[in-house]
Design an enzyme around this catalytic site. Structure first.
Site, mmCIF file in Angstrom:
data_model
loop_
_atom_site.group_PDB
_atom_site.id
_atom_site.type_symbol
_atom_site.label_atom_id
_atom_site.label_comp_id
_atom_site.label_asym_id
_atom_site.label_seq_id
_atom_site.Cartn_x
_atom_site.Cartn_y
_atom_site.Cartn_z
ATOM 1 N N TYR A 18 8.445 -15.734 -13.577
ATOM 2 C CA TYR A 18 8.955 -14.266 -13.465
ATOM 3 C C TYR A 18 10.239 -14.151 -12.453
ATOM 4 O O TYR A 18 11.076 -13.117 -12.679
ATOM 5 C CB TYR A 18 7.656 -13.471 -13.188
ATOM 6 N N ILE A 19 10.439 -15.017 -11.620
ATOM 7 C CA ILE A 19 11.520 -14.686 -10.597
ATOM 8 C C ILE A 19 12.508 -15.783 -11.187
ATOM 9 O O ILE A 19 13.758 -15.472 -11.152
ATOM 10 C CB ILE A 19 11.102 -14.846 -9.226
ATOM 11 N N THR A 90 2.772 -19.309 -4.724
ATOM 12 C CA THR A 90 2.464 -19.408 -3.343
ATOM 13 C C THR A 90 1.127 -18.634 -3.486
ATOM 14 O O THR A 90 0.883 -17.579 -2.673
ATOM 15 C CB THR A 90 3.262 -19.247 -2.325
ATOM 16 N N ARG A 165 12.498 -9.865 -3.908
ATOM 17 C CA ARG A 165 11.850 -8.345 -3.535
ATOM 18 C C ARG A 165 11.903 -7.628 -4.732
ATOM 19 O O ARG A 165 11.980 -6.325 -4.732
ATOM 20 C CB ARG A 165 12.737 -7.983 -2.540
ATOM 21 N N LYS A 217 9.445 -10.312 3.954
ATOM 22 C CA LYS A 217 8.947 -9.987 2.739
ATOM 23 C C LYS A 217 7.429 -9.682 2.881
ATOM 24 O O LYS A 217 6.938 -9.053 2.118
ATOM 25 C CB LYS A 217 9.075 -11.522 1.835
ATOM 26 N N ARG A 224 3.146 -1.792 1.717
ATOM 27 C CA ARG A 224 2.641 -0.954 0.530
ATOM 28 C C ARG A 224 1.263 -1.246 0.264
ATOM 29 O O ARG A 224 0.279 -0.170 -0.032
ATOM 30 C CB ARG A 224 3.377 -1.539 -0.873
ATOM 31 N N GLY A 268 -3.514 -4.736 -8.087
ATOM 32 C CA GLY A 268 -3.478 -5.806 -9.085
ATOM 33 C C GLY A 268 -2.414 -6.590 -8.760
ATOM 34 O O GLY A 268 -1.378 -6.117 -7.991
ATOM 35 N N CYS A 271 1.246 -10.348 -5.964
ATOM 36 C CA CYS A 271 1.981 -10.220 -4.866
ATOM 37 C C CYS A 271 1.203 -9.294 -3.582
ATOM 38 O O CYS A 271 0.971 -9.849 -2.733
ATOM 39 C CB CYS A 271 3.222 -9.400 -5.060
ATOM 40 N N PHE A 336 -2.296 -4.687 -14.956
ATOM 41 C CA PHE A 336 -2.308 -4.341 -13.522
ATOM 42 C C PHE A 336 -1.640 -3.364 -13.123
ATOM 43 O O PHE A 336 -1.982 -2.509 -12.026
ATOM 44 C CB PHE A 336 -2.061 -5.515 -12.709
ATOM 45 N N LYS A 337 -0.764 -2.673 -13.808
ATOM 46 C CA LYS A 337 0.002 -1.258 -13.614
ATOM 47 C C LYS A 337 0.401 -0.549 -14.724
ATOM 48 O O LYS A 337 0.568 -1.272 -15.632
ATOM 49 C CB LYS A 337 0.990 -1.503 -12.266
HETATM 50 N N1 SAJ Z 1 -0.455 0.898 -7.208
HETATM 51 C C1 SAJ Z 1 -1.497 1.874 -6.639
HETATM 52 N N2 SAJ Z 1 -1.070 3.163 -6.296
HETATM 53 C C2 SAJ Z 1 0.498 3.164 -5.853
HETATM 54 C C3 SAJ Z 1 1.301 2.068 -6.258
HETATM 55 C C4 SAJ Z 1 0.939 1.070 -6.672
HETATM 56 O O1 SAJ Z 1 -2.552 1.844 -6.796
HETATM 57 O O2 SAJ Z 1 0.878 4.233 -5.784
HETATM 58 C C5 SAJ Z 1 -1.101 -0.223 -7.229
HETATM 59 C C6 SAJ Z 1 -0.758 -0.685 -8.872
HETATM 60 O O3 SAJ Z 1 -1.292 -0.206 -10.128
HETATM 61 C C7 SAJ Z 1 -0.829 -2.025 -8.798
HETATM 62 C C8 SAJ Z 1 -0.448 -2.580 -7.417
HETATM 63 O O4 SAJ Z 1 -0.518 -1.391 -6.716
HETATM 64 O O5 SAJ Z 1 -1.853 -2.575 -9.277
HETATM 65 C C9 SAJ Z 1 0.804 -3.276 -6.909
HETATM 66 O O6 SAJ Z 1 1.743 -2.758 -7.903
HETATM 67 P P1 SAJ Z 1 3.357 -2.317 -7.234
HETATM 68 O O7 SAJ Z 1 4.220 -1.277 -8.395
HETATM 69 O O8 SAJ Z 1 3.210 -1.463 -5.920
HETATM 70 O O9 SAJ Z 1 3.707 -3.505 -6.932
HETATM 71 P P2 SAJ Z 1 4.127 -4.983 -7.658
HETATM 72 O O10 SAJ Z 1 3.065 -5.970 -7.316
HETATM 73 O O11 SAJ Z 1 4.614 -4.832 -9.178
HETATM 74 O O12 SAJ Z 1 5.521 -5.268 -6.776
HETATM 75 C C10 SAJ Z 1 5.571 -5.780 -5.463
HETATM 76 C C11 SAJ Z 1 6.867 -4.844 -4.910
HETATM 77 N N3 SAJ Z 1 6.768 -4.625 -3.568
HETATM 78 C C12 SAJ Z 1 6.909 -3.595 -3.007
HETATM 79 O O13 SAJ Z 1 7.104 -2.396 -3.618
HETATM 80 C C13 SAJ Z 1 7.269 -3.616 -1.581
HETATM 81 C C14 SAJ Z 1 8.085 -5.719 -5.357
HETATM 82 O O14 SAJ Z 1 9.240 -5.177 -4.898
HETATM 83 C C15 SAJ Z 1 7.911 -7.359 -4.915
HETATM 84 O O15 SAJ Z 1 9.273 -7.990 -5.341
HETATM 85 C C16 SAJ Z 1 6.870 -7.622 -5.633
HETATM 86 O O16 SAJ Z 1 5.777 -6.977 -5.027
HETATM 87 C C17 SAJ Z 1 6.646 -9.207 -5.186
HETATM 88 O O17 SAJ Z 1 6.933 -10.063 -6.038
HETATM 89 O O18 SAJ Z 1 6.268 -9.521 -4.056
#
Ligand code: SAJ
Length: 426
Positions: A18-19, A90, A165, A217, A224, A268, A271, A336-337
């Site tokens: 994915y990256i 990782t 990121r 990171k 979050r 989910g 990350c 997962f989202k």
């Molecule tokens: N979620 C909630 N409530 C919210 C926001 C998210 O329950 O208000 C849940 C989502 O449904 C999901 C999970 O959190 O299950 C994670 O979703 P996300 O959109 O917060 O993040 P990821 O995992 O898609 O991507 C994150 C991002 N990190 C940050 O926003 C700090 C992304 O920038 C990173 O590059 C990525 O992790 C990574 O690869 O580490």
């Protein structure tokens, strides 16, 4: 502007997931010769045919162009290059300890072909110290070359950590426009890395050391996670106090310095639910809030499951002579989202599977996929359209806030038993 002191004619990306794949493709789109390396024959063959093995908007066109024009080529065996970037998984092991074995394998795979003057960048999200560890593995394998831990600025091979990121679903855009943290083990490694990323990065490239870059990171994702945990904890408190948490969050967020995230069915993806454990593992006595946030978020799917179970039992009680296998539950959303097809580490998948284990009939609605994942391939789970599910289910649970569900909110509202874990009715 790229630093003209350093030129990179051939760039190698180890790990085409994915990256790695989007990053490799962006270098290739700037007319650099890119050799992508992956252990998966399927990934290598798919990419070499100009196609992609993952789902990410815009990426298919870019890969097709890069391969057709001859700038991107995939292989299973590493080849010499000017710079190597490592973007491998990782994960953590059963006890939440980071598993660096993919980094170790990648390091061992490129070590034999390293040449004096090469730059090696670790992009994978890593616990603090992993970049130094990678450098030690490379050095062990190549005693004929010097590395930053021995020769600093004068080392034959320069090493840096530059974490990715980007947000899944917006990877191509964010790779170009996000700021980039550049953590060289030496000043020279940082300078070389800035020159490399400036080939396609339009955001700022901010220089620090490798350990701070690693921690940066982990900090972003922990920030979050902690904030989502706050929202999830509020949702459980509000449920007990019979307060609508969605209204509460909206009202509290009207304060100029309050910005609460959204409660949901759990956290989910690969990350945010993983990276905070890397901090907890290295500093268990200090990382109390970070650990608790992980525990709160990990508990949320179980809490949602219990709510659905209670609804199932209620429904059984109202249907004379019924058994659990007579009850039909519609699970809305498996990803997962919202609005993605990615089911990895999805709380919705776990909730659906655990519900099925109770013995009820499950109709899963996931508009972004066409077949159920192997984890859910069992007799009492079927994939259905939203209309079919709403029409036939005794209990509906909304597990992901997908746009089509928001659009159908009025229909859902009319259903006798609808459990909303994501605030669709807010
Ligand atoms: N979620 C909630 N409530 C919210 C926001 C998210 O329950 O208000 C849940 C989502 O449904 C999901 C999970 O959190 O299950 C994670 O979703 P996300 O959109 O917060 O993040 P990821 O995992 O898609 O991507 C994150 C991002 N990190 C940050 O926003 C700090 C992304 O920038 C990173 O590059 C990525 O992790 C990574 O690869 O580490």
């Amino acid at each position: 502007m790229p630093n003209s002191k350093y030129s990179f004619q051939t760039i190698s990306m180890i790990g085409l997931g994915y990256i790695g794949l989007p990053t490799a493709t962006l270098f290739a789109s700037r007319k650099k010769k890119v050799i992508g390396v992956d252990v998966s024959e399927h990934a290598v063959n798919t990419i070499n045919s100009g196609k992609i093995h993952i789902v990410e908007p815009e990426l298919d066109m870019l890969v097709h162009a890069a391969v057709t024009e001859g700038y991107l080529r995939a292989t299973r065996t590493p080849e010499p290059a000017d710079a190597f970037l490592i973007a491998v998984p990782t994960p953590f092991k059963g006890d939440h300890k980071p598993d660096l074995s993919y980094i170790e394998s990648a390091a061992k795979a490129i070590a034999p072909i390293l040449n004096k003057g090469n730059l090696v960048i670790l992009e994978s999200t890593s616990p603090v110290g992993a970049t130094e560890q990678m450098s030690a593995w490379l050095s062990e394998a190549r005693p004929d070359l010097t590395f930053p831990q021995q020769a600093g600025e004068e080392a034959d091979i320069q090493i840096a950590h530059c974490p990715e990121r980007v947000l899944p679903g917006k990877v191509v855009h964010e790779l170009v426009s996000n700021d980039r943290i550049i953590g060289g083990m030496t000043r020279k490694a940082s300078e070389m890395s800035v020159a490399l990323y400036k080939i396609f990065v339009e955001g700022a490239c901010i220089v620090t050391d490798a350990r701070t870059a690693e921690m940066c990171k982990l900090t972003e994702n922990s920030f979050r996670d902690v904030n989502i945990a706050f929202a999830n904890e509020l949702s459980m408190i509000c449920d007990k106090l019979e307060i609508n948490v969605w209204e509460l969050v909206e009202l509290a967020n009207r304060h100029p310095r309050v910005s609460i995230l959204q409660p949901g069915a759990g956290v989910g993806g690969h990350c945010i639910a993983v990276d905070p454990w890397f901090i907890v593992d290295t500093t268990p006595d200090e990382a109390r809030l970070i650990r608790t946030a992980r525990e709160v978020n990990d508990f949320k799917p179980e809490w949602v499951l219990n709510k659905i179970k209670a609804a199932v039992l209620d429904t059984m009680a109202t249907k004379q002579g019924s058994t659990i296998s007579d009850i039909k539950v519609a699970c809305l959303g498996l990803a997962f989202k919202p609005d993605i097809d990615d089911l990895r580490e999805s709380p919705a998948v776990d909730i659906t599977r655990n519900l099925a284990a109770l013995g009820c009939q499950i109709v899963a609605v996931e508009p972004n996929i066409e077949v159920l994942p192997p984890k859910l391939a069992q007799a009492n789970i079927s994939l259905a359209t939203l209309d079919e599910a709403v029409e036939t289910a005794d209990v509906i649970c909304v597990l992901v806030k997908h746009t089509p569900f928001i659009e159908a909110v009025e229909t859902l509202r009319q259903h006798a038993y609808c459990i909303d874990s994501v605030g669709i009715f807010a």
